[in-house]
Design a protein around this motif. Sequence first.
Motif, PDB file in Angstrom:
ATOM      1  N   VAL A  10       0.856  -1.164  -0.051  1.00  0.00           N
ATOM      2  CA  VAL A  10       0.046  -0.076  -0.112  1.00  0.00           C
ATOM      3  C   VAL A  10       0.748   1.334  -0.145  1.00  0.00           C
ATOM      4  O   VAL A  10       0.343   2.372  -0.349  1.00  0.00           O
ATOM      5  CB  VAL A  10      -1.106   0.231   1.254  1.00  0.00           C
ATOM      6  CG1 VAL A  10      -1.970  -1.096   1.225  1.00  0.00           C
ATOM      7  CG2 VAL A  10      -0.443   0.067   2.567  1.00  0.00           C
ATOM      8  N   LEU A  11       2.071   1.184   0.334  1.00  0.00           N
ATOM      9  CA  LEU A  11       3.251   2.189   0.388  1.00  0.00           C
ATOM     10  C   LEU A  11       4.500   1.824   0.440  1.00  0.00           C
ATOM     11  O   LEU A  11       4.958   0.833   0.674  1.00  0.00           O
ATOM     12  CB  LEU A  11       2.680   3.544   1.563  1.00  0.00           C
ATOM     13  CG  LEU A  11       2.986   2.809   2.881  1.00  0.00           C
ATOM     14  CD1 LEU A  11       4.049   3.404   3.637  1.00  0.00           C
ATOM     15  CD2 LEU A  11       1.706   3.004   3.573  1.00  0.00           C
ATOM     16  N   THR A  12       5.335   2.981  -0.084  1.00  0.00           N
ATOM     17  CA  THR A  12       6.817   2.725  -0.139  1.00  0.00           C
ATOM     18  C   THR A  12       7.258   3.982   0.706  1.00  0.00           C
ATOM     19  O   THR A  12       6.692   4.959   0.506  1.00  0.00           O
ATOM     20  CB  THR A  12       7.548   2.460  -1.405  1.00  0.00           C
ATOM     21  OG1 THR A  12       7.083   3.453  -2.299  1.00  0.00           O
ATOM     22  CG2 THR A  12       6.836   0.925  -2.045  1.00  0.00           C
ATOM     23  N   TYR A  18       5.569  -1.644   2.398  1.00  0.00           N
ATOM     24  CA  TYR A  18       4.565  -1.933   3.332  1.00  0.00           C
ATOM     25  C   TYR A  18       3.322  -2.496   2.808  1.00  0.00           C
ATOM     26  O   TYR A  18       2.777  -1.923   1.771  1.00  0.00           O
ATOM     27  CB  TYR A  18       4.042  -0.609   4.213  1.00  0.00           C
ATOM     28  CG  TYR A  18       5.453  -0.387   4.942  1.00  0.00           C
ATOM     29  CD1 TYR A  18       5.389  -0.614   6.436  1.00  0.00           C
ATOM     30  CD2 TYR A  18       6.235   0.493   4.747  1.00  0.00           C
ATOM     31  CE1 TYR A  18       6.206  -0.281   7.416  1.00  0.00           C
ATOM     32  CE2 TYR A  18       7.256   1.009   5.511  1.00  0.00           C
ATOM     33  CZ  TYR A  18       7.325   0.544   6.763  1.00  0.00           C
ATOM     34  OH  TYR A  18       8.342   1.027   7.588  1.00  0.00           O
ATOM     35  N   ALA A  19       2.840  -3.798   3.278  1.00  0.00           N
ATOM     36  CA  ALA A  19       1.813  -4.151   2.681  1.00  0.00           C
ATOM     37  C   ALA A  19       0.872  -4.518   4.238  1.00  0.00           C
ATOM     38  O   ALA A  19       1.328  -4.632   5.254  1.00  0.00           O
ATOM     39  CB  ALA A  19       1.931  -5.693   2.133  1.00  0.00           C
ATOM     40  N   VAL A  20      -0.385  -4.594   3.861  1.00  0.00           N
ATOM     41  CA  VAL A  20      -1.570  -4.780   5.196  1.00  0.00           C
ATOM     42  C   VAL A  20      -2.468  -6.092   4.716  1.00  0.00           C
ATOM     43  O   VAL A  20      -2.880  -5.870   3.614  1.00  0.00           O
ATOM     44  CB  VAL A  20      -2.235  -3.434   5.406  1.00  0.00           C
ATOM     45  CG1 VAL A  20      -2.973  -3.152   4.279  1.00  0.00           C
ATOM     46  CG2 VAL A  20      -2.700  -3.695   6.769  1.00  0.00           C
ATOM     47  N   GLY A  69       7.482  -1.676  18.932  1.00  0.00           N
ATOM     48  CA  GLY A  69       6.498  -0.843  19.234  1.00  0.00           C
ATOM     49  C   GLY A  69       5.501  -0.773  17.999  1.00  0.00           C
ATOM     50  O   GLY A  69       4.417  -0.093  18.391  1.00  0.00           O
ATOM     51  N   ALA A  70       5.778  -1.444  17.084  1.00  0.00           N
ATOM     52  CA  ALA A  70       4.796  -1.122  15.815  1.00  0.00           C
ATOM     53  C   ALA A  70       3.448  -1.837  16.171  1.00  0.00           C
ATOM     54  O   ALA A  70       2.419  -1.318  15.777  1.00  0.00           O
ATOM     55  CB  ALA A  70       5.412  -1.848  14.852  1.00  0.00           C
ATOM     56  N   ARG A 106       4.405   5.079   8.946  1.00  0.00           N
ATOM     57  CA  ARG A 106       4.052   4.106   7.858  1.00  0.00           C
ATOM     58  C   ARG A 106       2.963   3.007   8.212  1.00  0.00           C
ATOM     59  O   ARG A 106       2.211   2.505   7.711  1.00  0.00           O
ATOM     60  CB  ARG A 106       5.500   3.454   7.277  1.00  0.00           C
ATOM     61  CG  ARG A 106       6.362   4.584   6.573  1.00  0.00           C
ATOM     62  CD  ARG A 106       5.664   5.448   5.309  1.00  0.00           C
ATOM     63  NE  ARG A 106       5.028   6.422   5.758  1.00  0.00           N
ATOM     64  CZ  ARG A 106       5.255   7.826   6.217  1.00  0.00           C
ATOM     65  NH1 ARG A 106       6.449   8.118   6.243  1.00  0.00           N
ATOM     66  NH2 ARG A 106       4.351   8.603   6.732  1.00  0.00           N
ATOM     67  N   VAL A 107       3.382   2.406   9.656  1.00  0.00           N
ATOM     68  CA  VAL A 107       2.705   1.283  10.140  1.00  0.00           C
ATOM     69  C   VAL A 107       1.326   1.915  10.203  1.00  0.00           C
ATOM     70  O   VAL A 107       0.012   1.209   9.995  1.00  0.00           O
ATOM     71  CB  VAL A 107       2.967   0.851  11.320  1.00  0.00           C
ATOM     72  CG1 VAL A 107       2.084   0.011  12.193  1.00  0.00           C
ATOM     73  CG2 VAL A 107       4.298   0.078  11.335  1.00  0.00           C
ATOM     74  N   GLN A 108       1.016   3.178  10.723  1.00  0.00           N
ATOM     75  CA  GLN A 108      -0.293   3.833  10.651  1.00  0.00           C
ATOM     76  C   GLN A 108      -0.943   4.041   9.416  1.00  0.00           C
ATOM     77  O   GLN A 108      -2.059   3.637   9.281  1.00  0.00           O
ATOM     78  CB  GLN A 108      -0.307   5.321  11.576  1.00  0.00           C
ATOM     79  CG  GLN A 108       0.012   5.511  12.909  1.00  0.00           C
ATOM     80  CD  GLN A 108       0.159   6.696  13.483  1.00  0.00           C
ATOM     81  OE1 GLN A 108       0.590   7.585  12.585  1.00  0.00           O
ATOM     82  NE2 GLN A 108      -0.219   7.011  14.658  1.00  0.00           N
TER      83      GLN A 108
END
Length: 122
Positions: A10-12, A18-20, A69-70, A106-108
Motif C-alpha cells: 500500500v506504500l513505499t 509496506y503491505a497490510v 513498538g509497531a 508508515r505502520v499507521q
Amino acid sequence: MTDPTRLGVVLTDRGSKYAVSGAPARSREEVDAVLAVLKSDKSYAKATHNTWAAVLPSGALKADDGETGAAMVILRMMERAGLTDHVIVVTRWYGGKKLGGDRFRRVQDATRAYLDHLGLAV
C-alpha cells in the motif's frame, strides 16, 4: 478460518515496502492460522517484519516481529475504530535505509488503509 484479505503493498518509503492484511479471528489459534496462510506466500515469509495485533474476546494480543513498538500502533488504531474479533498484519520489506520514527507513521498509514477498506474511520 477465512483466508486473510491482502491489500498488497500500500506504500513505499525510502525503499521499504509496506503491505497490510487482515482477517476475522476469535482465538489465538485463528490468529496463528491467518499468519500461517499469509506466510505460505514466499514473499511474506521472506519479509523483514510481519507485525500484527488482534482484539479477541479473550483480550488483545500483539507481536512486533522485530519492529519494536509497531504492534501497539496497530492495536491502538483497532481499538479506536472499535474493530474486534479481528487480526491486522502489517508487513515490511526493509529497503536498506532506516526510517526512524517515520516507521510508525508508515505502520499507521498501512493500518488506516485496511480500516478504510473495512469502512471504519479512525
